[in-house]
Design an enzyme around this catalytic site. Structure first.
Site: not given
Ligand code: FMN
Length: 901
Positions: A726, A869
């Protein structure tokens, strides 16, 4: 209430607990509930508040939950007997590449039980519970309520909403496994949200069946195309020079007939065409006839009827109109079956070509079929260049080979390995290659239908290819489409007119057999998507097969989520006992591999490779409250960085061979189209949840659907593990709020420093979370409402991604705090989704610890990462893959001749 067939897995680690580098105190919720039901040590609670330690200190501290197991504590007691009869039939391995046809949307009430501890549910018959209990993973931790409670939907008013006392109990650290008891809080409320359509009472078995597949099964045996001898070539025919034959009788003397181009068709002698020589003759016949005139002659007299109605009739009204004449007849059953069969049995062939020559008349029939394809404005933009010369084929082969190499270099390692084994063309193995072109200028400037859509010309040529492909199949000819070409390079190499586009390069020849399934499916490269995924009624998103009620994507997804399969779990434990290592010596890896077995219903489980990380990106209105030091535009900038390959997630993904896909589910700014970016923006960032709801419920559902569809696409594309990632500046604030809602822990304890903020900003962040919770009073039993109040678009999408992965029995490796928050929401929607979840790592964010404890998930990597991430999940991928690989490759005591203890 209890559901005797469900058993929970408590992947309580039998290994030594994690030794965090720095910890302050235990969280409010140790995962103590597992201890109530299992003799093994419960997963060690990790501290709720972890001061971000010095990275150097972390690096120096090798202790980790996975890496330092204590074998003594880890002896998994395998079940005395492997489970014998799974409650749920194992997937048919023969069709394992097919994605499950989703069940009809059922009356799913989204319950919010309070599953405690690890809750990877196991699907098991009651009699299996004993052996399952004996294992460290499978713990019959009470009987969870089934997610689907048809009677709850049928009679929602009869449901007794459970007081939120359980949540309180949870908050007080009094979690009991039985808290999973009917926490069916406000089913009607959630059902109303999640079941917009009237519920469909039909059981799964009554779902309309996708026609193609069952038919394929029924006829596979009788069709046996591969057993048909290859047609005997007829050299005499092949060498016969076709003679010019005036196949077309000039017509339209009055100039009003059909415009037939009076070029003599160079057809072979009719006698050379037996037995199927009628086809060319028929074609000629068609030219002789005047379709318009025939139509006019046969025009039913009732044709004027609809004109009597001033208003166009609605479909329903039309259906009620008595038909004056019967419609034009279709084919009889046998003919129809032949048509459907050729479509079903057409295959793209690359292997097993034979060198038998193709008789001219056979090739002619195939080309005529191609030439009867529909085309835009009847422009017939195709040309067919038939290549037989070995020299030309060699030069084409070289071109394809260089494109193959370039493509291979572009692939993530996990995919590249698979690709190496694939044959992607048969240029040199086939006697005939056919180039199909499109002339974008054919038909003139005013070609009907091409005015705004120039791509209609190559589309038309593609239809000619399909016709050719089908006709070839009927002749027993295999066709392989090769698109590994630089089109312009090919145009030059073949000396084609520069204005032509190359649509297809086809390798054609007789074959030993036609595989029943696409070769890519057989190789595990891809899976077939069910028809029900792609048929929408009236509006996009209202998915329904003809005759079925439209179903909601979330409902359908929840309905497909099942607990772990007890039989495969039992087999996994048995196998681990027999592997050449001390029992339990692989610690947590044994638990993971058993979970993978139960999830896939296979032992050994598929190795989770290739894998893909989906990075869901979104912005947050709460950014306005000064909860982070980073400007909001960094979200979009980092997305560009991911797509450019320059971020940490890219480096880690490259290391472990995973694909990176970035999903714009709600970035505040417009993002340029870039390969690897999925543009799925639900809205440009959430609203500031300190002043109102972050999202509407509809937006939440839309974002969840983005996640589900992303999971579907990645799994259908052949990925065997999904990783969450994310990106969203300020999203740890939303994560903290979600975790507060689902753990009941105070904001001060779960709110971390995110990307790094000072004390003042941290105090403000805590206050922001508190104020939002005060304002919205989110109800944990209403997960959609919780996301709407304080969630983020990426949280909702990740929850959907997780549910989607679980519904496809694909492991989902969770990343950090935001994934943890999303998993809490997903669990509230469908508790059994946890069966698919593996906690990749433990983030330095305190909220993540609280979330993992609540979920009962034990992280595999504990390195104080706090990046997001998908980085932590990517690091864990190798561990998960190792766990599965060990099950495949480690010898057993009997096979290796090693004496057991
Ligand atoms: C436009 C198009 C291009 C294709 N290009 C290739 C190709 O370059 N190499 C290859 O091996 N297969 C190629 N294929 C074949 C597909 O891989 C194949 O159709 C797909 O796997 C489904 O299998 P089936 O055709 O046997 O049903 C292509 C197919 C199409 C429609």
């Amino acid at each position: 209430m209890s559901a005797p067939e469900d058993v929970l897995v408590a992947p309580a680690a039998p290994v030594a607990p994690a030794v965090p580098v720095e910890q302050q105190h235990q969280p409010a919720q140790p995962v103590q509930s597992a201890a109530e039901v299992q003799p093994e040590p419960a997963p060690q609670a990790v501290p709720a508040e972890t001061v971000v330690p010095e990275p150097v200190a972390v690096a120096m501290a090798p202790a980790g939950p996975v890496l330092v197991p204590e074998p003594e504590a880890a002896q998994p007691e395998a079940p005395a007997e492997p489970a014998e009869a799974p409650v749920q039939a194992p997937a048919d391995e023969a069709t394992a590449q097919e994605l499950p046809e989703p069940v009809e949307a059922q009356q799913v009430v989204v319950v919010t039980p309070e599953p405690e501890a690890q809750a990877a549910p196991v699907e098991a018959a009651p009699e299996h519970r004993a052996p399952v209990q004996a294992s460290p993973v499978v713990e019959p931790v009470a009987q969870p309520e089934p997610v689907v409670q048809p009677e709850q939907v049928a009679q929602p008013e009869q449901e007794q909403p459970v007081e939120p006392a359980q949540a309180v109990a949870v908050a007080e650290g009094q979690e009991a496994v039985v808290a999973r008891e009917p926490a069916v809080a406000q089913p009607e409320q959630v059902a109303a949200e999640l079941t917009p359509e009237p519920v469909q009472p039909e059981p799964v078995a009554e779902e309309p069946v996708e026609p193609a597949e069952p038919v394929a099964e029924e006829t596979a045996g009788e069709a046996a195309p591969e057993q048909e001898p290859a047609p005997t070539p007829e050299p005499a025919v092949a060498e016969t020079e076709p003679e010019a034959a005036p196949a077309i009788a000039p017509d339209a003397e009055d100039g009003t007939g059909p415009e037939v181009i009076e070029t003599p068709e160079l057809l072979p002698e009719p006698q050379a065409q037996a037995p199927a020589g009628e086809a060319p003759a028929e074609a000629a016949q068609q030219f002789e006839e005047t379709p318009q005139r025939v139509e006019a002659e046969q025009q039913p007299v009732t044709a004027a009827q609809p004109e009597e109605s001033a208003e166009p009739l609605e479909a329903a009204e039309l259906a009620e109109q008595p038909a004056a004449t019967p419609p034009a007849p279709g084919y009889d059953d046998a003919e129809r079956e032949a048509v459907l069969r050729v479509m079903r049995e057409r295959r793209d062939i690359r292997n097993g070509f034979r060198s038998d020559p193709i008789p001219h008349e056979v090739l002619l029939r195939v080309l005529e079929a191609a030439h009867t394809a529909p085309s835009v404005g009847h422009s017939q933009p195709w040309d067919f260049v038939v290549i037989r010369s070995a020299e030309t084929r060699r030069s084409m082969h070289e071109l394809a080979q260089s494109q193959r190499d370039a493509y291979a270099k572009s692939l993530p390692k996990g995919r590249a390995k698979q690709f190496k084994e694939l044959k992607i063309e048969a240029i040199l193995d086939t006697p005939v290659n056919i180039v199909v072109t499109a002339d974008p200028t054919r038909g003139g400037r005013h070609t009907l239908g091409r005015h705004t859509q120039p791509q209609m010309a190559p589309y038309s040529s593609a239809l000619a290819v399909e016709n050719l492909w089908l006709a070839a199949r009927a002749e027993g000819l295999g066709v392989g489409w090769v698109s590994f070409f630089d089109e312009r390079e090919m145009v030059r190499a073949l000396g084609l007119p520069e204005h032509l586009e190359v649509v297809a390069y086809l390798c054609v020849g007789y074959v030993d057999e036609f595989p029943e399934e696409p070769e890519l499916m057989q190789a595990g490269w891809s899976k077939r998507r069910p028809l029900s995924w792609v048929v929408h009624e009236e509006t996009y998103g209202r998915r329904a097969l003809p005759g079925a009620e439209p179903h909601d994507l979330l409902q359908e997804t929840i309905s497909a989520i099942r607990p772990l399969d007890a039989k495969a779990l039992g087999e996994a434990w048995e196998r681990q006992k027999r592997m050449t290592k001390p029992a339990g010596a692989l610690g947590m890896l044994e638990i993971i591999s058993a979970q993978l077995s139960g999830l896939s219903r296979m032992c050994p489980p598929p190795i989770p490779e290739p894998a893909a990380v989906a990075i869901f990106a979104g912005d947050h209105g709460v950014h306005a409250q000064g909860v982070t030091a980073w400007p909001q535009e960094v979200t979009a900038q980092m997305v560009a960085n991911f797509l450019g390959g320059g971020a940490v997630c890219n480096a880690f993904a490259a290391q472990v061979g995973a694909e990176v896909c970035v999903v714009d589910v709600g970035v505040a700014t417009d993002l340029p189209a870039t390969p690897g970016l999925l543009p799925r923006k639900v809205r440009p960032g959430t609203a500031d949840f300190t002043t109102g709801p972050a999202l509407t419920r509809e937006e939440v559902l839309a974002a969840i659907e983005v996640g589900i569809e992303t999971a579907r696409d990645l799994v259908a594309a052949g990925n065997k593990a999904l990783l969450t990632g994310e990106m969203g500046i300020a999203n740890t604030t939303a994560s903290a709020a979600l975790i507060c809602v689902y753990t009941g822990i105070d904001a001060a304890e779960v709110t971390g420093r995110g990307t790094g903020i000072n004390d003042e900003m941290h105090a403000r962040k805590v206050d922001v979370v508190r104020r939002a919770l005060d304002l919205h009073q989110p109800d944990p039993a209403d997960p959609i409402g919780v996301l709407a109040a304080v969630g983020g678009l990426e949280h909702a999408a990740m929850a959907g991604f997780l549910l989607g992965g679980a519904s496809l029995r694909t492991p989902v490796i969770l990343d950090g705090v935001s994934a943890g928050a999303a998993a809490l929401v997903a669990r509230a929607i469908a508790p059994e989704a946890l069966a698919a979840c593996i906690a990749g790592h433990r983030s330095a964010e305190p909220g993540h610890v609280a979330a993992l404890n609540k979920l009962g998930l034990r992280p595999l990597v504990d390195l104080d990462l706090r990046l997001g991430e998908g980085t932590g999940a990517l690091l864990a991928l190798l561990i998960v893959q190792s766990a599965a690989r060990a099950m495949h490759e480690v010898a057993t005591f009997d096979s290796a001749g090693v004496t057991e203890k």
